[in-house]
Design a protein around this motif. Structure first.
Motif, PDB file in Angstrom:
ATOM      1  N   ALA A 194      -8.968   0.328   0.048  1.00 45.48           N
ATOM      2  CA  ALA A 194      -8.377  -0.646   0.973  1.00 45.48           C
ATOM      3  C   ALA A 194      -8.933  -0.374   2.358  1.00 45.48           C
TER       4      ALA A 194
ATOM      5  N   GLU B  26       1.047   8.509  -3.183  1.00 41.93           N
ATOM      6  CA  GLU B  26       0.373   9.225  -4.262  1.00 41.93           C
ATOM      7  C   GLU B  26      -0.862   9.966  -3.753  1.00 41.93           C
ATOM      8  N   ALA B  27      -1.631   9.322  -2.869  1.00 43.14           N
ATOM      9  CA  ALA B  27      -2.849   9.947  -2.360  1.00 43.14           C
ATOM     10  C   ALA B  27      -2.539  11.137  -1.458  1.00 43.14           C
TER      11      ALA B  27
ATOM     12  N   LEU C  51       0.804  -1.217   0.000  1.00 43.11           N
ATOM     13  CA  LEU C  51       0.000   0.000   0.000  1.00 43.11           C
ATOM     14  C   LEU C  51       0.841   1.274   0.000  1.00 43.11           C
TER      15      LEU C  51
ATOM     16  N   VAL D  41      -4.700   0.837   5.944  1.00 43.64           N
ATOM     17  CA  VAL D  41      -4.153   2.087   5.425  1.00 43.64           C
ATOM     18  C   VAL D  41      -3.501   2.924   6.523  1.00 43.64           C
TER      19      VAL D  41
ATOM     20  N   ALA E 282       0.576   3.701  -3.105  1.00 42.60           N
ATOM     21  CA  ALA E 282      -0.741   4.329  -3.203  1.00 42.60           C
ATOM     22  C   ALA E 282      -0.924   5.402  -2.137  1.00 42.60           C
ATOM     23  N   VAL E 283      -0.419   5.174  -0.939  1.00 40.47           N
ATOM     24  CA  VAL E 283      -0.527   6.174   0.133  1.00 40.47           C
ATOM     25  C   VAL E 283       0.307   7.401  -0.212  1.00 40.47           C
TER      26      VAL E 283
ATOM     27  N   LEU F 104      -7.495  10.781   3.116  1.00 36.77           N
ATOM     28  CA  LEU F 104      -6.554   9.911   2.415  1.00 36.77           C
ATOM     29  C   LEU F 104      -7.037   8.466   2.482  1.00 36.77           C
ATOM     30  N   GLU F 105      -7.508   8.059   3.643  1.00 31.09           N
ATOM     31  CA  GLU F 105      -8.008   6.689   3.808  1.00 31.09           C
ATOM     32  C   GLU F 105      -9.226   6.430   2.916  1.00 31.09           C
TER      33      GLU F 105
ATOM     34  N   ALA G 194      -9.877   7.782   0.144  1.00 26.22           N
ATOM     35  CA  ALA G 194      -9.506   7.824  -1.272  1.00 26.22           C
ATOM     36  C   ALA G 194      -8.938   6.504  -1.770  1.00 26.22           C
ATOM     37  N   LEU G 195      -8.593   5.620  -0.846  1.00 30.98           N
ATOM     38  CA  LEU G 195      -7.969   4.349  -1.242  1.00 30.98           C
ATOM     39  C   LEU G 195      -8.959   3.205  -1.122  1.00 30.98           C
TER      40      LEU G 195
END
Length: 239
Positions: free
Chosen positions: A197, A180-181, A174, A202, A177-178, A191-192, A194-195
């Motif tokens: 997962a 990038e977010a 992860l 996260v 992705a974190v 942020l959480e 947006a993913l």
């Protein structure tokens, strides 16, 4: 100036300060034996450092706090506790002193640290000992720090983040992705969301990246929680 330190195999080595290297100290063991007894005043123990990936000893909670700050500092690449004993003249007296820490910086600089409670700051004996230590290690080209405690909010947040310092305890898949977010700034809860997962996976990654300095946040302004703004640190894109 004589120096005694304990090598990695436990053997005591006697040498002089001009011949001592930081690598020898970092690769060794605490020069002073630790003893635990019922009713002792200080809280001693071992802290697992993500910087050196091994246990580092501490003799008080204040010393533990300074070790955690060093472990959190990306400019520190090595930490040694109770690194050596200095033995030398201070006027008419002979001093024998074991500093609390030795820190090696990414720039190659070495700092010797002594930790004392803030109510001992004006103690003439403490001031004299620290002045002698500062002057002594300066002859080796090393710096000296007398640490009496730090910002309470920063310490609390770093202590919390330390629970996520071990990269083996987070989902490394992860991490990209974190990063990038997070981008130029986002609340942790946003942020959480947006993913794609689970939050339970996260958030540990977010906190681990804060610990590593790949994400940044204001750790002195308030309690670190879901409403905290985080952003990608400069240079983290290539991490």
């Amino acid at each position: 100036m004589r120096v005694r330190y304990r090598a990695g195999d436990g053997a005591i080595v006697d040498t002089t300060l001009d011949r001592l290297t930081a690598d020898e100290v970092v690769g060794g063991l605490p020069v002073r034996d630790f003893r635990w007894r019922k009713g002792q005043r200080h809280y001693s123990g071992w802290y697992w450092s993500s910087t050196v990936e091994r246990l580092v000893a501490y003799e008080s909670r204040l010393e533990l706090a300074r070790i955690m700050l060093a472990d959190f500092d990306r400019e520190v690449i090595a930490i040694a506790a109770q690194p050596f004993q200095l033995i030398g003249a201070d006027g008419a007296r002979i001093r024998r002193h074991v500093p609390d820490l030795l820190l090696v910086g990414a720039d190659g600089g070495v700092t010797v640290v002594d930790v004392k409670a803030s109510d001992r700051r004006e103690d003439p004996g403490v001031q004299a000992l620290f002045a002698w230590t500062r002057e002594t290690v300066a002859t080796r080209g090393w710096g000296f720090e007398a640490w009496y405690g730090g910002d309470a909010r920063l310490l609390a947040n770093v202590r919390f983040l330390a629970g996520y310092r071990d990269r083996r305890l987070v989902d490394s898949a992860l991490v990209p992705a974190v990063r990038e977010a997070a981008g130029t700034g986002s609340r942790i809860v946003d942020l959480e969301r947006a993913l794609a997962a689970p939050m339970l996976l996260v958030r540990p990654v977010v906190l681990h990246l804060l610990w590593r300095g790949e994400l940044t946040a204001d750790l002195t302004g308030g309690v670190l929680d879901g409403m905290t703004m985080v952003r990608l640190a400069a240079g983290a894109e290539a991490a």
